[in-house]
Design a protein around this motif. Sequence first.
Motif, PDB file in Angstrom:
ATOM      1  N   THR A   1       0.856  -1.190   0.000  1.00 43.26           N
ATOM      2  CA  THR A   1       0.000   0.000   0.000  1.00 43.26           C
ATOM      3  C   THR A   1       0.889   1.235   0.000  1.00 43.26           C
ATOM      4  OG1 THR A   1      -0.143  -0.089   2.413  1.00 43.26           O
ATOM      5  CG2 THR A   1      -1.916  -1.142   1.169  1.00 43.26           C
ATOM      6  N   THR A   2       2.042   1.084  -0.605  1.00 43.73           N
ATOM      7  CA  THR A   2       3.043   2.147  -0.709  1.00 43.73           C
ATOM      8  C   THR A   2       3.553   2.170  -2.142  1.00 43.73           C
ATOM      9  OG1 THR A   2       4.733   0.552  -0.054  1.00 43.73           O
ATOM     10  CG2 THR A   2       3.810   1.927   1.692  1.00 43.73           C
ATOM     11  N   ASP A   3       4.317   3.190  -2.508  1.00 44.99           N
ATOM     12  CA  ASP A   3       4.931   3.213  -3.832  1.00 44.99           C
ATOM     13  C   ASP A   3       6.077   2.213  -3.918  1.00 44.99           C
ATOM     14  OD1 ASP A   3       3.130   5.100  -4.628  1.00 44.99           O
ATOM     15  OD2 ASP A   3       4.621   6.522  -5.358  1.00 44.99           O
ATOM     16  N   SER A   4       7.012   2.291  -2.992  1.00 47.95           N
ATOM     17  CA  SER A   4       8.145   1.371  -2.991  1.00 47.95           C
ATOM     18  C   SER A   4       7.699  -0.024  -2.599  1.00 47.95           C
ATOM     19  CB  SER A   4       9.230   1.854  -2.024  1.00 47.95           C
ATOM     20  OG  SER A   4      10.215   0.852  -1.860  1.00 47.95           O
ATOM     21  N   ALA A   5       8.157  -1.027  -3.348  1.00 51.52           N
ATOM     22  CA  ALA A   5       7.823  -2.416  -3.024  1.00 51.52           C
ATOM     23  C   ALA A   5       8.588  -2.923  -1.810  1.00 51.52           C
ATOM     24  CB  ALA A   5       8.115  -3.313  -4.229  1.00 51.52           C
ATOM     25  N   LEU A   6       9.585  -2.163  -1.350  1.00 56.67           N
ATOM     26  CA  LEU A   6      10.318  -2.563  -0.161  1.00 56.67           C
ATOM     27  C   LEU A   6       9.710  -1.991   1.113  1.00 56.67           C
ATOM     28  CD1 LEU A   6      12.510  -3.277  -2.355  1.00 56.67           C
ATOM     29  CD2 LEU A   6      14.196  -2.765  -0.592  1.00 56.67           C
TER      30      LEU A   6
ATOM     31  N   THR B   1       6.883   4.311 -14.284  1.00 55.25           N
ATOM     32  CA  THR B   1       8.308   4.590 -14.205  1.00 55.25           C
ATOM     33  C   THR B   1       8.633   5.653 -13.174  1.00 55.25           C
ATOM     34  OG1 THR B   1       8.350   4.204 -16.600  1.00 55.25           O
ATOM     35  CG2 THR B   1      10.347   5.115 -15.596  1.00 55.25           C
ATOM     36  N   ASP B   2       7.848   6.725 -13.169  1.00 56.82           N
ATOM     37  CA  ASP B   2       8.135   7.879 -12.316  1.00 56.82           C
ATOM     38  C   ASP B   2       7.528   7.774 -10.928  1.00 56.82           C
ATOM     39  OD1 ASP B   2       5.648   7.994 -13.615  1.00 56.82           O
ATOM     40  OD2 ASP B   2       5.518  10.165 -13.366  1.00 56.82           O
ATOM     41  N   GLN B   3       6.846   6.671 -10.648  1.00 59.58           N
ATOM     42  CA  GLN B   3       6.219   6.518  -9.333  1.00 59.58           C
ATOM     43  C   GLN B   3       6.717   5.234  -8.664  1.00 59.58           C
ATOM     44  OE1 GLN B   3       1.964   7.367  -9.290  1.00 59.58           O
ATOM     45  NE2 GLN B   3       2.211   8.974 -10.797  1.00 59.58           N
ATOM     46  N   CYS B   4       5.974   4.152  -8.784  1.00 64.63           N
ATOM     47  CA  CYS B   4       6.333   2.942  -8.041  1.00 64.63           C
ATOM     48  C   CYS B   4       7.638   2.302  -8.505  1.00 64.63           C
ATOM     49  CB  CYS B   4       5.189   1.943  -8.101  1.00 64.63           C
ATOM     50  SG  CYS B   4       3.735   2.505  -7.186  1.00 64.63           S
ATOM     51  N   VAL B   5       7.910   2.357  -9.806  1.00 61.14           N
ATOM     52  CA  VAL B   5       9.185   1.801 -10.279  1.00 61.14           C
ATOM     53  C   VAL B   5      10.352   2.590  -9.695  1.00 61.14           C
ATOM     54  CG1 VAL B   5      10.646   1.373 -12.290  1.00 61.14           C
ATOM     55  CG2 VAL B   5       8.193   0.838 -12.390  1.00 61.14           C
ATOM     56  N   SER B   6      10.296   3.898  -9.827  1.00 61.78           N
ATOM     57  CA  SER B   6      11.375   4.747  -9.316  1.00 61.78           C
ATOM     58  C   SER B   6      11.539   4.609  -7.810  1.00 61.78           C
ATOM     59  CB  SER B   6      11.104   6.205  -9.680  1.00 61.78           C
ATOM     60  OG  SER B   6      12.084   7.050  -9.136  1.00 61.78           O
ATOM     61  N   SER B   7      10.429   4.621  -7.078  1.00 60.75           N
ATOM     62  CA  SER B   7      10.512   4.489  -5.615  1.00 60.75           C
ATOM     63  C   SER B   7      11.138   3.162  -5.213  1.00 60.75           C
ATOM     64  CB  SER B   7       9.113   4.613  -4.997  1.00 60.75           C
ATOM     65  OG  SER B   7       8.604   5.905  -5.156  1.00 60.75           O
TER      66      SER B   7
ATOM     67  N   ALA C   1       2.874   7.702 -17.447  1.00 62.32           N
ATOM     68  CA  ALA C   1       1.675   8.181 -18.131  1.00 62.32           C
ATOM     69  C   ALA C   1       2.006   8.810 -19.471  1.00 62.32           C
ATOM     70  CB  ALA C   1       0.934   9.176 -17.241  1.00 62.32           C
ATOM     71  N   THR C   2       3.169   9.476 -19.569  1.00 63.64           N
ATOM     72  CA  THR C   2       3.611  10.081 -20.827  1.00 63.64           C
ATOM     73  C   THR C   2       5.068   9.716 -21.073  1.00 63.64           C
ATOM     74  OG1 THR C   2       4.460  12.156 -19.888  1.00 63.64           O
ATOM     75  CG2 THR C   2       2.085  12.047 -20.373  1.00 63.64           C
ATOM     76  N   GLU C   3       5.475   9.809 -22.328  1.00 65.85           N
ATOM     77  CA  GLU C   3       6.867   9.540 -22.681  1.00 65.85           C
ATOM     78  C   GLU C   3       7.807  10.538 -22.006  1.00 65.85           C
ATOM     79  OE1 GLU C   3       8.299   7.097 -24.594  1.00 65.85           O
ATOM     80  OE2 GLU C   3       6.355   6.107 -24.735  1.00 65.85           O
ATOM     81  N   GLU C   4       7.363  11.780 -21.876  1.00 64.65           N
ATOM     82  CA  GLU C   4       8.197  12.799 -21.239  1.00 64.65           C
ATOM     83  C   GLU C   4       8.475  12.446 -19.780  1.00 64.65           C
ATOM     84  OE1 GLU C   4       8.314  17.656 -20.515  1.00 64.65           O
ATOM     85  OE2 GLU C   4       6.409  16.672 -20.964  1.00 64.65           O
TER      86      GLU C   4
ATOM     87  N   LEU D   1      13.863   8.279 -16.013  1.00 66.79           N
ATOM     88  CA  LEU D   1      14.991   7.385 -16.290  1.00 66.79           C
ATOM     89  C   LEU D   1      16.314   8.145 -16.224  1.00 66.79           C
ATOM     90  CD1 LEU D   1      13.565   5.194 -19.186  1.00 66.79           C
ATOM     91  CD2 LEU D   1      13.924   4.531 -16.802  1.00 66.79           C
ATOM     92  N   LYS D   2      16.326   9.377 -16.732  1.00 65.24           N
ATOM     93  CA  LYS D   2      17.536  10.189 -16.637  1.00 65.24           C
ATOM     94  C   LYS D   2      17.890  10.489 -15.188  1.00 65.24           C
ATOM     95  CE  LYS D   2      17.149  12.538 -21.115  1.00 65.24           C
ATOM     96  NZ  LYS D   2      16.917  13.846 -21.781  1.00 65.24           N
ATOM     97  N   THR D   3      16.881  10.669 -14.355  1.00 67.63           N
ATOM     98  CA  THR D   3      17.114  10.990 -12.946  1.00 67.63           C
ATOM     99  C   THR D   3      17.710   9.819 -12.181  1.00 67.63           C
ATOM    100  OG1 THR D   3      15.309  12.602 -12.928  1.00 67.63           O
ATOM    101  CG2 THR D   3      15.996  11.722 -10.802  1.00 67.63           C
TER     102      THR D   3
END
Length: 225
Positions: free
Chosen positions: A138-143, A167-173, A195-198, A204-206
């Motif tokens: 129930t969090t963004d990070s799977a850890l 990518t910018d939410q749960c994957v990144s977290s 949600a968008t390519e941008e 991913l750059k971050t």
Amino acid sequence: MAQESWKTAYRSFYYEHAPHPDDLELAASKTALLVIDVQNTYLTESQDLAERRRWAPFMARMHEKVIPNIQRLIDACRKKGMNILFARIACQTPDGRERSLSQRKPGFNNLLLPKDEWESQIIDVLAPNPDEIVVLKTTDSALTGTNLRLMLHNLGTQHVICAGIFTDQCVSSTVRSLADESFDVVVAHDACAAATEELHDNELKTINWIYCQVASTEETLGFIR
């Protein structure tokens, strides 16, 4: 984004002039695949025409690129006898009262996904095998709030390949949490979506280089020994 080697693609300002890294090698016995939040709720078309149009590029990317590439990763890892784990957003209570604040705020992330409901399940084409681990979060990070870290260590994992959404939410977290726990992380960029390519490219750059190494699915499969 143009087809570039993982050694040169997705470089942020911080790493523009960093030397090219050595070739990556991931020992299959010490590498796990983690598939994040590819659930029915996110692949269901909105009843609202304007929203359906707004999300059309995301849906196209998921069906044409992301899901097929995750399937490739899963199939290859299964053939090599590697550990495959899945994370999904799912609350234990019907009213979701135990959810983290980020999943109770108004807006897109206000998610009520009880664990036994269809919406919270992983999509059928990526369904885990009976012996594959699924963590509920129930969090963004799977850890955060799960025993995933402990299980990865108990499995002898040193390297984690990440795929999924967003990518910018749960994957990144999740990637950031894994890096903080000293796991070596690879993100398959064409097996992820925002949600968008941008938003996808910017995130991913971050995270590239400092928290993970970003590579294509094809390159990632080539790293596994």
